[in-house]
Design a protein around this motif. Structure first.
Motif, PDB file in Angstrom:
ATOM      1  N   ARG A   1     -37.861  48.658  21.960  1.00  0.00           N
ATOM      2  CA  ARG A   1     -36.723  49.414  21.711  1.00  0.00           C
ATOM      3  C   ARG A   1     -36.097  49.122  20.283  1.00  0.00           C
ATOM      4  O   ARG A   1     -35.801  47.717  19.845  1.00  0.00           O
ATOM      5  CB  ARG A   1     -35.603  49.323  22.597  1.00  0.00           C
ATOM      6  CG  ARG A   1     -35.348  50.382  23.629  1.00  0.00           C
ATOM      7  CD  ARG A   1     -34.859  51.695  23.067  1.00  0.00           C
ATOM      8  NE  ARG A   1     -33.623  51.875  22.618  1.00  0.00           N
ATOM      9  CZ  ARG A   1     -32.554  51.704  23.279  1.00  0.00           C
ATOM     10  NH1 ARG A   1     -32.545  52.044  24.580  1.00  0.00           N
ATOM     11  NH2 ARG A   1     -31.375  51.959  22.873  1.00  0.00           N
TER      12      ARG A   1
ATOM     13  N   CYS B   1     -30.347  55.569  17.062  1.00  0.00           N
ATOM     14  CA  CYS B   1     -29.360  55.135  16.247  1.00  0.00           C
ATOM     15  C   CYS B   1     -29.299  56.115  14.985  1.00  0.00           C
ATOM     16  O   CYS B   1     -30.181  56.715  14.920  1.00  0.00           O
ATOM     17  CB  CYS B   1     -29.776  53.732  15.492  1.00  0.00           C
ATOM     18  SG  CYS B   1     -30.494  52.808  16.809  1.00  0.00           S
TER      19      CYS B   1
ATOM     20  N   LEU C   1     -29.190  42.462  18.464  1.00  0.00           N
ATOM     21  CA  LEU C   1     -28.377  43.597  18.812  1.00  0.00           C
ATOM     22  C   LEU C   1     -27.681  44.494  17.620  1.00  0.00           C
ATOM     23  O   LEU C   1     -27.583  45.555  18.045  1.00  0.00           O
ATOM     24  CB  LEU C   1     -27.417  43.250  19.806  1.00  0.00           C
ATOM     25  CG  LEU C   1     -28.006  42.717  21.106  1.00  0.00           C
ATOM     26  CD1 LEU C   1     -27.015  42.139  21.931  1.00  0.00           C
ATOM     27  CD2 LEU C   1     -28.912  43.701  21.915  1.00  0.00           C
TER      28      LEU C   1
ATOM     29  N   PHE D   1     -32.132  48.712  18.447  1.00  0.00           N
ATOM     30  CA  PHE D   1     -30.937  48.873  18.659  1.00  0.00           C
ATOM     31  C   PHE D   1     -29.927  49.271  17.681  1.00  0.00           C
ATOM     32  O   PHE D   1     -28.680  49.778  17.976  1.00  0.00           O
ATOM     33  CB  PHE D   1     -30.239  47.659  19.290  1.00  0.00           C
ATOM     34  CG  PHE D   1     -31.034  47.290  20.711  1.00  0.00           C
ATOM     35  CD1 PHE D   1     -30.701  48.416  21.686  1.00  0.00           C
ATOM     36  CD2 PHE D   1     -31.410  45.987  20.919  1.00  0.00           C
ATOM     37  CE1 PHE D   1     -31.603  47.953  22.939  1.00  0.00           C
ATOM     38  CE2 PHE D   1     -32.018  45.739  22.313  1.00  0.00           C
ATOM     39  CZ  PHE D   1     -31.954  46.945  23.289  1.00  0.00           C
TER      40      PHE D   1
ATOM     41  N   GLY E   1     -34.076  45.108  16.936  1.00  0.00           N
ATOM     42  CA  GLY E   1     -34.122  45.489  18.430  1.00  0.00           C
ATOM     43  C   GLY E   1     -34.698  44.402  19.119  1.00  0.00           C
ATOM     44  O   GLY E   1     -34.623  43.081  18.653  1.00  0.00           O
TER      45      GLY E   1
END
Length: 1974
Positions: free
Chosen positions: A152, A111, A201, A154, A170
């Protein structure tokens, strides 16, 4: 012979079909120009919808996966995947790179986000820690980095309404980050009861700390601060992938295929359902159910952009939202393999694993037809007439469609494995279908595709096929790399190759065959080329491979490794490539990126016209580096350049590795090291002159300085030569070979770069010879080229690593501005553009590149010329675009921008050096000619040949040969300065005569060295095949030189000085006349090198000649005959010496043997070691034997002593070794590891050392560095005091000045990290929250007739209205950390306040009001504190804390800089000091902060604390450093002290240089453990030692010792800035004369002592500070005392327990006072309203527990030794005491009716005593069967029961006083308790937390109201719960401040306060209770 250059035509990317929607999100935006920016594969695309045009950004080399748009909407940031991924910031208008950000992330960049101003960019990595990094992107600098999350991330976004705040989300988390200093600190979002913990998300930030986020289930979560405020349920049907904020509101897009618009308060405006459109891939398939999935939305005004999972982009106009417009489409997920081109129209057909076949118009750049099939498609072909399209499927079938309307003609399934290739024959009659079943089937087209033949010959799957033009033959390639031929249509294999000779192929798409050999690299057989296609018309071939490269080559290309042009864009493997039917375009398709690229072909004639179009910027250029074939047109490489490119400069051992090696070796040799070692000699040497100049492998390294001196380098020395005085001065800062030198435009500073594992560049002043800056950390192996910019601010450097990294520096700051890999081949020159300092050029082997800076990176383009030649030198001309470079063939290339305009022949052989003048140029070459040119290289104005004939008459020295190769040229002062390859420096007068200034040996090792027996001369002989005589007297010149047939390794003068013997490398030797160097006699008796040669003393009758074949021959000089041979040596002979009588020879061999032979016969003698030194040796040059044993270092495995020489007065032994060190020892050197003085100037081996006849000079020669160095010998008394260049010996002496328990404790302490702490008590059993509850017998609801359950707790004295407690506020802290920290008490505000610390709290204490205020931002214990004394930063404090590993996460150690008055954090510095920060100090201007770590290396770091930037960092010392402080008047000098350590540091740029303290000037001084430091004027430094002495240092040399300044260790010193007086504090017994505190004058000569009236036997002062007339003292016993300077009165300000833990805590039943009892044997009474200690009692034994009686008139104390005492409160008299147990008393309690006393101990027992029976205290009963030790006890309200919590996690209830256990649960449930302090029981299960697996809840207390319980635990947290709390993991509030392990916690009467007692921190915290309102 085919031309093997790259083709002259090229490709230009024209269109990319597709958009990356899979696994990416938020990657589609409108730019300011209303263009659309997105990415596909490795290409950034800017698409103009109005003009239907695309622009491409090609700066990445792998898949792009993230994109962010700058707030001004012109710049774009994109991040890629890869092993070393980088971020590019580029301009969407020009598609040029603005900045490259690299070297932080691995795996990929997930990102990106810009902040509101667009100054900062945040990125998130794909590594395991999901690192978050904040960049100053314009400068390419990292501002902060931290581990993001374990899973993770996001999305990440800046809070656009609050500065320095970010939000990330995330997998199952959302985190709110704040950026302060260099620290990113996260707080996890609290989901609470409002919503489920789930994956978030996407997110968007709004005003007032509101954050909107989209969740996986389709809800929108709204956050306020870090708490979930509300949810908007069902905003989408499923996951929300994208959220975009704009002026009007928010747009969200989800997996349900809808886009929703919301206003600014997130009220819905409208919904756009893309599933209802009639366009798009999924729609056509009729799959609306799972349909479209939106991955990206962008809302701008009335337009909305939507990107979908299926690589489609829709544009929606808001007021017409039912008609979305499909503006871009591509294949969806799944590999793309099938590609075919239409035979007559500009159409391309593709088919993919998404089961669709698509037809693209190459002219309109649009999709014109699509058809969805049942199976994934793997290949395609169009029939010759263009009517049929055949598709091969993955399941083994193939389908034929009509192109016109995509209707099915036929579907055939003959195979089970995938069809990978099919092709129609040129006559259109047959279709060949190749499958993975190793066969090709042939079908008749006219027979409705009936199978007519089969080709079976392959034993692997079919990969490629081609038909012949007459359709009679087919060739195939298969997976095993075989090429086969078949006759068609039968399919019979052709074995006879003759009939194929004349076959012409209709197409060529095969990868095997002679015509395409060149597509494969020369030495590899890998099979990574997937597809080729030949363009017969233009004779070019295009290939596609697994690395995403499209290459263009000539066709046919017969020889392997053909040259090519390469094009990037596709990220990973390209599966197919085809020319369009008219060869206008090339189409390539990507497998994983499933994109279609269309390239415009620009043939040769057009490409010339296209030159004026700027070539599109790509990272990799055409005519690329890898395409190096054995090209016929590359000229022979010049021998000199050849040699130079092969030099690697690698070292077996780098000097950087020595400290570690020493440590390892020291371990082995500890025992020997303990013995008394020989001290170093008093004499020293000083470098006087060097003969030598490094010309053989360096260029342009010779300049005039401002003052007309000459600066150059040789070996590891920078030399400044004054030609008027014929004297040299030296810069000695380097420790290995210098390889390059550049001069600052003002000609006063010089930059030099050296060899090294982490090699450094030094910038130094030619006048003072001091380093201005040292740059390191980026170049491995060495630095080979340097250049200053025209403004002198920047410096460019090139490294010797495999990539020849180029770095651009701001050299004064020591900051790296940008870096990039330069080239695989060696780079010789780097030059910065004098007009544009952002541009530079590099030139080297087959290399000429033009670079410009882009943020943290550099972008390079190759110079465009036919074939790149090797460039040796380059300069900029009279304008910014003109560049001139000299080649290895003697040409000058003239460049404009990056285009070669013309070449001019300048020299025969390479042009090695050139120099730009005001109006012209000067060049020098291998031909030995200096040429002057005009400013355009049109005419050569003048040439000078370097010849002996033109040497000026007065020139000293001799030119070795005419026309030597010229390596450096410089102009100035009316002269041309020339450096030659032969090591000569010459000055050429403009009128022609030449003066020789300096000379040395040429390339080749120098070994032979001899000094003349009575004149100041020496002779050297070298592998350069010359014998030279040098004058050592003032003229310093070479007197004579003679060339030899062979190189030589040794030489020797005869005793009368008339003859000179020389041993050669071929086994011969000669004797020459010492004056004329003419032969007298020569012999050749041996084959191997002659290694040493010696005349016997006296008349010189014999000559001993030692050789490599391990013999010594003895010759009679007069008769010229061999008279003896010494045999018996096992190895190469290294050294020879004669005795004075000329009868005995001493021999050393390479096998470390020492032998003795008798002359002249050579008979071997054995002489006992003790006798050897009694023999009178004529010379001593041997390195073996007892008398030189101490000369071998600890690390002798890697550092052989190569040579030695004893002075003629037999006092000093000089040695040379393999590491380039020259050492002086006191002779004889007995015992191991003697002390020495050490000098560095030679770079590698010192091959020989010799004293002159009168010992006035030492002469040394270096092997690889070819230098002859002359050192002046300075005798002990005469030596100037300041010159201690020498470093002291390797091993520190073992005794360090004594032992002190406090010092040892401080050194060995292991600070625990709270988060990792473990049980304090030795508990056993199952924790309460893990125990299974036994169901009670009657679980049925109680009947109303039964009595109501009684209260759990007697709630007395709280009045009627009970109010719960809501919060606790820290009110008071009793304690100060003095026992293991120092210098941590300071005055603030002119002495009105003081500041100190304990646990993790910084305390500001007002002296008038006694009020305390607290800084509580530290997450763990504070270890050090300092204040900023600069008036610009009033009340600024820095505190350093304990931490875990230095991984920059929240548990890393950190330094907080804060304002002591407002408690506002100004900066947080996360650091790599794993373990913690143990010392901090501000610089004189207050801008820099110095910190020292507890990590094993004890790293020293300097910070710019306001920016959070690390300036410099370096390993401090192997052992503990206690304090490091800046000099009070400096920002660059500081001193560190520690265990046997004092170092004087200088900050130069970004490097820290240090000098060890030198003790040798004072007899018998030894390095002690140093504890404290203070400063005086004139560079004086004072250090306090463990023995009580204070050492006084001038610079870094010990000048005086103040003996016994204190009787014990001097722990602390303070320098008063206003008057320079110094305060010292130490450890000593108070006496009449003195005490532990003294005030001294500025020189530490006179002092006044103060007594601290503390009543201690020994005072130990740990901290001092001096204010106006007052001295502030912190002691080891946790007291802070103010002492008046005039009256010496002591006022104790702060008290605390001096040793912990504090176990006992008792609060008074009715007053706000409490008692504490601790391990230090004291009981103390504290008053909360008065904020002070009222009284203390010394018990003489550690106390464990304490309790008041119910009336408050008596106190019971339990001791660690099993005794307990009862005191009367009023008189503090003992009422009674008893000892019935041997082990500690854990708890002691009076019963509520004051009758009984219960005593619980570690012996698993509780004893009862009846107090009414008087003070003799006889035990009346005890409770038995307790399973473990007793922790807490509570009586019931009626005094008849007692509950006991035990170490086995069991709670038991007993009857009082009988001691009978109660087991009935019903009976227990009915008891009302007087108090509750137990951590066990069903009522308090909720206080146990989830992560208490290693650590426990240690203590608890229920409030008097019975509504709350407060607990303390091993993590150091105080927690507040509701009571009772029977549910597991109850909600609570937590309060931080204590260190690990709370021991006890109590409410005071009336629930006004909570008191908590610390274990590790020995501190008492008092918290005010905040009650809930009524």
């Amino acid at each position: 012979m085919a031309d093997r250059t790259a083709p002259n035509c090229h490709l230009r990317l024209e269109w990319v079909y597709g958009y990356r929607g899979h696994q990416c999100r938020n990657n589609l935006y409108y730019t300011a120009a209303k263009e659309i920016v997105y990415f596909v594969a490795g290409v950034g695309v800017v698409y103009n919808t109005r003009e239907h045009k695309q622009k491409f950004y090609l700066g990445h080399n792998d898949d792009i996966i993230s994109l962010a748009l700058h707030p001004e909407r012109v710049l774009v940031a994109t991040g890629q995947v890869g092993k070393e991924p980088y971020i590019c910031v580029w301009d969407s208008y020009t598609v040029q790179t603005v900045s490259i950000l690299k070297d932080v992330h691995t795996h990929g960049i997930a990102c990106l986000a810009f902040d509101l101003e667009g100054q900062c960019l945040v990125s998130v990595g794909l590594d395991s820690k999901n690192t978050i990094c904040v960049w100053d992107w314009r400068r390419g600098r990292v501002l902060a980095a931290a581990p993001g999350h374990t899973d993770r991330i996001f999305d990440i976004s800046w809070d656009l309404y609050q500065p320095n705040k970010l939000v990330s989300c995330g997998v199952k988390h959302i985190k709110f980050w704040s950026l302060c200093g260099n620290a990113l600190t996260p707080k996890r979002g609290v989901f609470g009861k409002t919503g489920d913990l789930q994956t978030i998300l996407c997110l968007a930030c709004a005003k007032d700390e509101v954050t909107y986020s989209g969740a996986l289930n389709g809800d929108i979560y709204v956050w306020k601060g870090i708490n979930l405020m509300r949810t908007i349920q069902g905003a989408h049907g499923s996951g929300i992938f994208s959220m975009n904020a704009c002026e009007e509101g928010f747009a969200t897009g989800g997996r349900d295929g809808c886009v929703r618009l919301w206003d600014l308060n997130f009220k819905p405006i409208t919904v756009i359902d893309l599933r209802e459109t009639d366009q798009g891939y999924k729609v056509a398939r009729g799959e609306n159910s799972r349909g479209l999935s939106v991955r990206s939305v962008c809302w701008r005004g009335d337009h909305i952009l939507v990107g979908t999972q299926d690589s489609e982009i829709f544009e929606v106009v808001v007021h017409d939202r039912n008609k979305p417009f499909l503006i871009m489409q591509g294949h969806c997920e799944g590999e793309l393999w099938a590609l075919a081109v239409h035979p007559t129209k500009p159409l391309a057909m593709t088919g993919s694993d998404d089961r669709s076949v698509r037809i693209w118009s190459l002219i309109d750049h649009a999709l014109i037809a699509r058809c969805n099939m049942e199976e994934p498609i793997r290949c395609a072909a169009v029939s010759t007439d263009g009517i049929h399209l055949a598709l091969g499927m993955k399941d083994g079938s193939f389908t034929v469609l009509r192109v016109r309307d995509m209707t099915e003609v036929v579907h055939v399934k003959d195979r089970k494995e995938a069809i990978h290739e099919l092709k129609y024959s040129p006559d259109g009659a047959h279709l060949a279908v190749g499958s993975n079943e190793n066969t090709v089937d042939v079908y008749g087209v006219v027979q409705r595709y009936k199978k007519v033949g089969e080709c079976i010959g392959s034993n692997s799957f079919i990969t490629h096929m081609d038909w012949s033009t007459d359709s009679k033959y087919l060739q195939t390639n298969d997976g095993s790399g075989r090429r086969l031929f078949y006759r068609m249509p039968s399919g019979k294999e052709v074995t006879n190759r003759e009939e194929l000779k004349l076959v012409q192929w209709a197409s060529w798409t095969c990868v095997l065959g002679p015509e395409v050999n060149g597509i494969w690299p020369k030495y590899s057989d890998i099979n990574d080329i997937n597809s080729v296609d030949a363009n017969f018309n233009n004779q070019v071939l295009v290939t596609a491979d697994d690395y995403g490269l499209v290459k263009l080559m000539r066709y046919p290309c017969i020889r392997k490794g053909a040259k090519f042009k390469k094009y990037l864009g596709h990220s990973a493997h390209i599966t197919n490539v085809r020319w369009s039917h008219d060869y206008q375009w090339v189409i390539t398709i990507g497998g994983a990126d499933h994109s279609v690229f269309q390239w415009k072909f620009i043939p040769e004639r057009k490409s010339k016209e296209a030159l004026h179009i700027a070539p599109q910027e790509t990272l990799a250029d055409s005519n690329s580096e890898e395409s190096d074939s054995d090209q016929s047109d590359v000229p022979e490489m010049d021998s000199e350049i050849e040699q130079e490119t092969q030099l690697t400069y690698r070292r077996q051992v780098y000097k950087e590795d020595l400290p570690q090696l020493k440590e390892q070796c020291k371990e082995k040799h500890r025992a020997t090291a303990m013995k008394k070692r020989e001290r170093a000699p008093g004499n020293g040497i000083k470098l006087h002159f060097i003969h030598g100049y490094r010309g053989y492998d360096c260029r342009s390294n010779l300049f005039y300085t401002q003052t007309g001196e000459i600066v150059y380098h040789v070996a590891a020395v920078g030399v400044v030569y004054n030609r008027q005085q014929n004297a040299q001065r030296f810069y000695m800062g380097h420790d290995d070979d210098i390889l390059c030198l550049a001069i600052h435009p003002l000609k006063d500073y010089v930059a030099t770069g050296q060899v090294g594992r982490d090699s450094s560049v030094h910038i130094w002043d030619t006048e003072t010879l001091k380093p201005m800056s040292v740059l390191k950390g980026f170049h491995q192996l060495g630095v080979c080229a340097l250049d200053f910019s025209a403004d002198g601010k920047r410096l460019a450097s090139v490294g010797l690593d495999d990539n020849h990294t180029i770095v651009l520096w701001d050299w004064r700051k020591g900051e790296k501005l940008s870096a990039m890999r330069g080239s695989k081949d060696k780079i010789f020159v780097v030059k910065i553009n004098p007009y544009l300092p952002d541009k530079l050029i590099t030139a080297g082997v087959k290399h000429m590149k033009f670079w410009h800076k882009a943020g943290g990176g550099l972008i390079g383009r190759k110079g465009s010329m036919g074939k790149t030649e090797t460039m040796m030198c380059a300069v900029y001309g009279w304008s910014e675009e003109m560049v001139f470079s000299g080649t290895c063939t003697g040409d000058i290339c003239i460049w404009r921008d990056m285009f070669l305009m013309k070449t001019v022949k300048a020299h025969d052989g390479p042009v090695f050096s050139m120099h730009a003048l005001e109006k012209g140029f000067v060049t020098g070459g291998k031909d030995g000619i200096v040429a002057l040119w005009d400013d355009t290289f049109e005419r050569c104005l003048k040439t000078y040949a370097i010849k002996r004939a033109v040497l000026a008459p007065g020139s000293k020295g001799l030119l070795l040969e005419d026309n030597p190769s010229i390596r450096a040229i410089s102009l100035g002062h009316g002269h041309i300065l020339v450096g030659t390859k032969n090591g000569e420096i010459l000055e050429v007068d403009k009128s022609g005569p030449i003066t020789l200034l300096v000379q040395g040996h040429m390339e080749g090792e120098v070994w032979g060295l001899a000094t003349h027996p009575h004149l100041p001369l020496c002779a050297t002989v070298s592998d350069d095949k010359t014998l030279r005589i040098w004058d050592l007297s003032p003229s310093h010149c070479m007197l004579a030189v003679r060339k030899l047939r062979k190189g030589g390794r040794c030489c020797c003068f005869s005793p009368d000085g008339k003859a000179l013997a020389v041993g050669l490398n071929d086994g011969s030797f000669l004797i020459v006349n010492a004056d004329t160097l003419e032969d007298l006699v020569s012999f050749h008796h041996r084959k191997d090198i002659i290694s040493d040669i010696r005349f016997s003393p006296g008349a010189g009758k014999y000559l001993a000649v030692a050789s490599g074949d391990s013999f010594v021959d003895i010759y009679n000089v007069m008769s010229s005959k061999r008279v003896g041979v010494c045999k018996g040596c096992l190895s190469y002979i290294t050294h020879l010496d004669w005795d004075k009588r000329g009868k005995l020879l001493q021999v050393n061999t390479a096998a470390k043997e020492q032998f003795f032979f008798e002359a002249p016969r050579g008979k071997r003698q054995t002489i006992p070691a003790s006798e050897v030194e009694k023999i009178d040796w004529s010379t001593w040059t041997c390195v073996l034997g007892l008398s030189v044993e101490g000369a071998w270092p600890v690390i002798s495995e890697v550092a052989e002593v190569t040579s030695a020489c004893l002075s003629n007065d037999r006092r000093v032994l000089a040695t040379g070794d393999d590491l380039g060190y020259i050492k002086l020892f006191r002779y004889p050197v007995k015992g191991k590891y003697a002390k020495f003085k050490r000098y560095v100037a030679h770079s590698t081996h010192v091959t020989n050392v010799r004293w002159t006849h009168d010992d006035s000079l030492l002469v040394t020669v270096g092997g690889g560095d070819t230098c002859l160095m002359i050192w002046a010998h300075e005798l002990e008394g005469l030596r100037e005091f300041k010159l201690c260049d020498s470093e002291e010996s390797d091993i520190d002496s073992e005794d360090d000045g004594g032992y002190d328990s406090d010092v040892t404790r401080e050194n060995e302490i292991n600070y625990t990290i709270k988060a990792l702490s473990t049980n304090m008590r030795p508990m056993s059993g199952v924790k309460p929250h893990l125990q299974m509850k036994e169901p009670s017998i009657d679980e049925r609801p109680p009947v109303s007739r039964a009595l109501p359950q009684p209260e759990k707790l007697q709630t007395n004295n709280v009045g009627k209205k009970k109010r719960p407690i809501e919060d606790l506020v820290l009110e008071l802290v009793f304690g100060y950390r003095g026992n293991d920290c120092r210098n941590n008490v300071h005055y603030l505000n002119e002495g009105a306040d003081i500041i100190y610390h304990t646990a993790s709290v910084g305390i500001v204490f007002n002296l008038t009001t006694s009020c305390q205020s607290f800084y509580v931002e530290h997450s763990d214990d504070i270890l050090c504190l300092t204040i900023n004394q600069h008036p610009k930063f009033p009340n600024v404090v820095a505190t350093g804390q304990v931490g875990d590993t230095g991984d920059m996460s929240a548990t890393s150690p950190s330094i907080h800089v804060w304002d002591a008055m407002t408690k506002q954090t100004l900066s947080v510095l996360r650091c790599f000091h794993s373990g913690g920060v143990c010392s901090v100090s501000f610089s004189a201007t207050g801008r820099l902060l110095l910190s020292v770590g507890l990590d094993p290396e004890h790293t020293v770091t300097i910070w710019k604390w306001q920016e959070g930037a690390k300036v410099a960092s370096r390993v401090g010392h192997t052992q503990r450093i206690f304090v490091a402080e800046f000099r009070p008047d400096s920002d660059t000098h500081f001193v560190s002290v520690g265990i046997k350590h004092v170092r004087f540091w200088t900050l130069a740029g970004r490097a820290l240089l240090c000098k060890k303290g030198v003790l040798s000037s004072i007899e018998d001084a030894r390095m002690q453990t140093m504890l404290s430091v203070a400063f005086g004027a004139n560079n004086l430094t004072f250090t306090g030692t463990i023995s009580g002495d204070v050492c006084v240092w001038k610079e870094h040399i010990l000048v005086r010792i103040v003996a016994k300044a204190h009787t014990g260790p001097v722990f602390t010193m303070y320098t008063t800035l206003r008057d320079g007086l110094i305060v010292t504090g130490g450890k000593e017994r108070p006496s009449k004369e003195g005490g532990a505190l003294k005030l001294w004058d500025q020189e530490l000569k006179r002092c006044r002592a103060f007594r601290l009236e503390t009543g201690q036997i020994i005072d130990c002062v740990r901290s001092v500070c001096r204010g106006k007339g007052k001295i502030l003292v912190g002691t080891r016993n946790a007291e802070i005392i103010e002492v008046g300077e005039k009256n010496a009165a002591c006022n104790i300000l702060v008290n605390g327990h001096m040793d912990g833990p504090i176990w006992g805590l008792g609060t008074h039943p009715s007053r706000d006072v409490f008692l504490s009892a601790a391990e230090d044997g004291t009981v103390r009474l504290w008053d909360i309203p008065e904020k002070k200690m009222l009284n203390k009692v010394n018990l003489g034994h550690p106390a464990q527990t304490i309790s008041y009686s119910p009336e408050g008139d008596m106190v019971a104390i339990g001791m660690k030794n099993g005794e307990f005492i009862i005191l009367l409160v009023a008189s503090l008299k003992i009422w009674g005491k008893k000892r019935d147990r041997r082990s500690p008393i854990q708890d002691i309690r009076f019963s509520p009716n004051s009758r009984f006393l219960a005593v619980g101990s570690t012996e698993c027992a509780v004893d009862f005593y009846d107090l009414t029976l008087g003070p003799q205290l006889n035990r009346i009963n005890c409770c038995r069967d307790i399973p473990s030790f007793v922790m807490q006890m509570d009586f019931s309200a009626d005094s008849s029961y007692i509950q006991i919590s035990t170490g086995a996690y069991k709670r038991l209830v007993y009857e009082v006083p009988s001691g009978r256990q109660i087991t009935e649960q019903i009976q227990i449930d009915r008891i009302t308790w007087a108090t509750w302090t137990s951590v066990l029981g069903d009522e308090v299960v909720g206080i146990w937390s989830r992560n208490a697996d290693k650590a426990d809840v240690t203590c608890a207390c229920v409030s008097h109201s019975g509504l709350n319980i407060v607990t303390g635990d091993d993590f150091g947290m105080v927690k507040l719960f509701d009571f009772p709390s029977p549910e597991k993991f109850a909600k609570h509030k937590r309060f931080l401040g204590h260190s690990a392990h709370l021991t006890n916690v109590r409410f005071t009467n009336g629930d006004r306060f909570v008191v908590s007692a610390g274990g590790d921190d020995r501190s008492l915290f008092v918290w005010r209770c905040v009650h809930a309102p009524h």
